[in-house]
Design an enzyme around this catalytic site. Structure first.
Site, PDB file in Angstrom:
ATOM      1  N   SER A 145       0.851  -1.185   0.000  1.00 30.00           N
ATOM      2  CA  SER A 145       0.000   0.000   0.000  1.00 30.00           C
ATOM      3  C   SER A 145       0.890   1.239   0.000  1.00 30.00           C
ATOM      4  O   SER A 145       2.119   1.125   0.016  1.00 30.00           O
ATOM      5  CB  SER A 145      -0.896   0.012   1.241  1.00 30.00           C
ATOM      6  OG  SER A 145      -0.106   0.344   2.373  1.00 30.00           O
ATOM      7  N   LYS A 146       0.238   2.386   0.013  1.00 26.47           N
ATOM      8  CA  LYS A 146       0.992   3.649  -0.056  1.00 26.47           C
ATOM      9  C   LYS A 146       2.034   3.769   1.056  1.00 26.47           C
ATOM     10  O   LYS A 146       3.024   4.466   0.904  1.00 26.47           O
ATOM     11  CB  LYS A 146       0.029   4.833   0.050  1.00 26.47           C
ATOM     12  CG  LYS A 146      -0.632   5.152  -1.260  1.00 26.47           C
ATOM     13  CD  LYS A 146      -1.346   6.483  -1.172  1.00 26.47           C
ATOM     14  CE  LYS A 146      -2.337   6.592  -2.314  1.00 26.47           C
ATOM     15  NZ  LYS A 146      -3.485   7.404  -1.965  1.00 26.47           N
ATOM     16  N   ARG A 147       1.761   3.107   2.171  1.00 29.07           N
ATOM     17  CA  ARG A 147       2.729   3.153   3.271  1.00 29.07           C
ATOM     18  C   ARG A 147       4.097   2.676   2.825  1.00 29.07           C
ATOM     19  O   ARG A 147       5.119   3.038   3.391  1.00 29.07           O
ATOM     20  CB  ARG A 147       2.260   2.245   4.421  1.00 29.07           C
ATOM     21  CG  ARG A 147       1.179   2.814   5.280  1.00 29.07           C
ATOM     22  CD  ARG A 147       0.823   1.851   6.382  1.00 29.07           C
ATOM     23  NE  ARG A 147       0.282   0.598   5.832  1.00 29.07           N
ATOM     24  CZ  ARG A 147       0.799  -0.596   6.035  1.00 29.07           C
ATOM     25  NH1 ARG A 147       1.858  -0.742   6.788  1.00 29.07           N
ATOM     26  NH2 ARG A 147       0.245  -1.673   5.518  1.00 29.07           N
TER      27      ARG A 147
END
Ligand code: GLU
Length: 471
Positions: A239-241
């Site tokens: 994910s964007k993390r």
């Protein structure tokens, strides 16, 4: 059956790494078999779908070079067809109207949970002959078989069996008549003659339902290949993390599309221990059955390594085509003034990991820099460098032939005259010419900056030294 695969994104955001890998696998599958690759936009969820997302997906596919032979087909343009199939299924008894209200469904679920049963629709409207009084709003449900198993012979996962007793009667159309995901996918895969459905394994549980509907429609079932998900280094779903997950963000950050494609294909697929593949090799070698069952872990360092590999080994013309827009963003039109971009690529490709880096490093070839990097100036532009820089100026001004070998010879002469090691001359010269002490080989640097700019920058440095040069 001819080979036909498809990519069927829901346009609810940009094209992300996972979607792009699924698209690549489906594309390679079609190309490997000389088949057809279809793009279908699953936009029936109007609240979450947007034109911007459709455009972002198309842009990502184009940048990656994943060309489609048919489509894009839009599900929102196929409502009449879905209605027609619903009518057919109702008439044949494969579907029925269910009049249960939300309250009734909630009460049913709560009672099941209180009994520790799995919550599911209990089929109470299955046998209604006529609508209840007042003809309340209804959904259309699929009459799922109640006995036996559905077996998915997945090309990646192997045999996965589902018991029909676990599957309740799926809603095919909502009260407002709009068709649901599992139904539209089935109609489309059937109408589009899809022979192999390649998609994320988050859809595996939908597959037995879709197979049952296909059987009810008398259609052939395609093959299925459910691709495992991609994880970040911490073992959680990517994910964007974990950094950039949008394909176009990699474009923005200066990656070549072939580097990303090569990286994506290795996320779950392998051919011995080969890491680098040309597209032709991939088309020849790709075999969906060799996609790993286990989730793949995203490794940005490896992607960066591949990018540098492609910057180093692609033709300079190819890299130059991709580099041009990055210089454009910095306000430089390489066609107007400065060396051919291919020469800048050749000079910089060993020392750049991305096109962004390469464009930054190429700037001194195309335009004046604003100021000297303070640390580099403090170290290399000292009072002691005024004399050798003036000597360089005098030598270079007399040169009639501005070539790497004559430039090198001229600098060696100056170094000898001034009793300096070559590096002791080259470093101040770099700062004078580029503003920093980092540049390609000094002869290449001089060659690419060009005579006029080199002499101008030497004058500028000499003037600067008059006021700033310390001992
Ligand atoms: N539209 C679905 C998605 O984006 C894919 C459906 C499919 O491939 O069958 O997840």
């Amino acid at each position: 059956m001819s080979v036909r695969s498809r990519f069927a994104p829901s346009p609810t955001g940009y094209l992300h790494i996972g979607g792009a890998r699924t698209a690549l696998f489906a594309w390679l599958y079609a190309r490997h078999h000389g088949g057809t690759f279809i793009l279908r936009i699953e936009d029936t969820d109007r609240e979450r779908s947007s034109v911007e997302s459709v455009n972002a997906i198309l842009e990502g596919m184009t940048w990656l070079g994943l060309s489609y032979d048919e489509g894009p087909f839009y599900q929102t343009e196929r409502f009449e067809r879905y209605d027609a199939v619903l009518g057919q299924m109702l008439a044949a008894g494969h579907a029925y109207r269910c009049y249960c209200s939300q309250d009734e469904l909630t009460a049913m679920r709560e009672a099941q949970m209180a009994r520790k049963d799995k919550p599911r629709y209990d089929g109470r409207c299955r046998h209604l002959q006529t609508p209840p009084p007042g003809n309340p709003p209804s959904v259309i449900r699929f009459r799922n078989p109640q006995d036996g198993d559905v077996v998915v012979d997945d090309l990646i996962r192997g045999r996965v069996a589902f018991s029909n007793s676990e599957l309740d009667d799926l809603v095919l159309a909502r009260t407002d008549g709009t068709p649901t995901y599992n139904f539209t996918v089935v109609v489309d895969d059937m109408d589009m003659g899809v022979s192999c459905v390649i998609r994320g394994d988050d859809h595996l549980n939908n597959t037995p339902r879709q197979i049952n509907i296909l059987h009810a429609l008398g259609a052939d079932t395609p093959q299925y290949a459910h691709v495992p998900m991609i994880l970040g280094a911490d073992g959680k779903r990517l994910s964007k993390r974990h950094g950039a997950v949008s394909v176009m963000q990699y474009c923005e950050e200066g990656y070549l599309p072939e580097a990303l494609l090569n990286y994506l294909v290795r996320l779950g697929w392998s051919h011995g221990d080969q890491e680098v593949f040309t597209l032709d090799e991939l088309v020849a070698l790709f075999d969906v059955e060799r996609v790993n069952r286990a989730a793949a872990v995203f490794n940005p360092d490896k992607l960066l390594w591949l990018n540098q590999h492609y910057l180093k080994t692609s033709t300079p013309e190819h890299v130059a085509r991709h580099l041009g827009p990055f210089l454009g963003r910095l306000g430089v039109d390489p066609a107007l003034d400065g060396p051919p971009l291919t020469q800048a690529v050749l000079a910089l490709r060993e020392r750049s990991k991305t096109l962004v880096e390469m464009a930054d490093k190429a700037l001194p070839f195309y335009r004046e820099f604003e100021s000297y990097e303070p640390a580099a100036a403090a170290k290399h532009l000292t009072a002691a460098t005024a004399e050798p820089l003036l000597a360089v100026y005098t030598q270079l001004e007399q040169l009639t032939d501005w070539s790497a070998s004559t430039l090198q010879a001229a600098l060696e002469t100056v170094a000898g005259q001034c009793h300096l090691k070559f590096g002791q001359l080259a470093q101040p010269l770099r700062v004078a010419l580029c503003g920093s002490a980092v540049s390609p080989a000094i002869d290449t640097t001089l060659l690419l900056i060009g005579r006029g700019r080199v002499l101008g920058r030497l004058q500028r440095a000499l003037r600067w030294l008059e006021t700033h040069g310390t001992a």
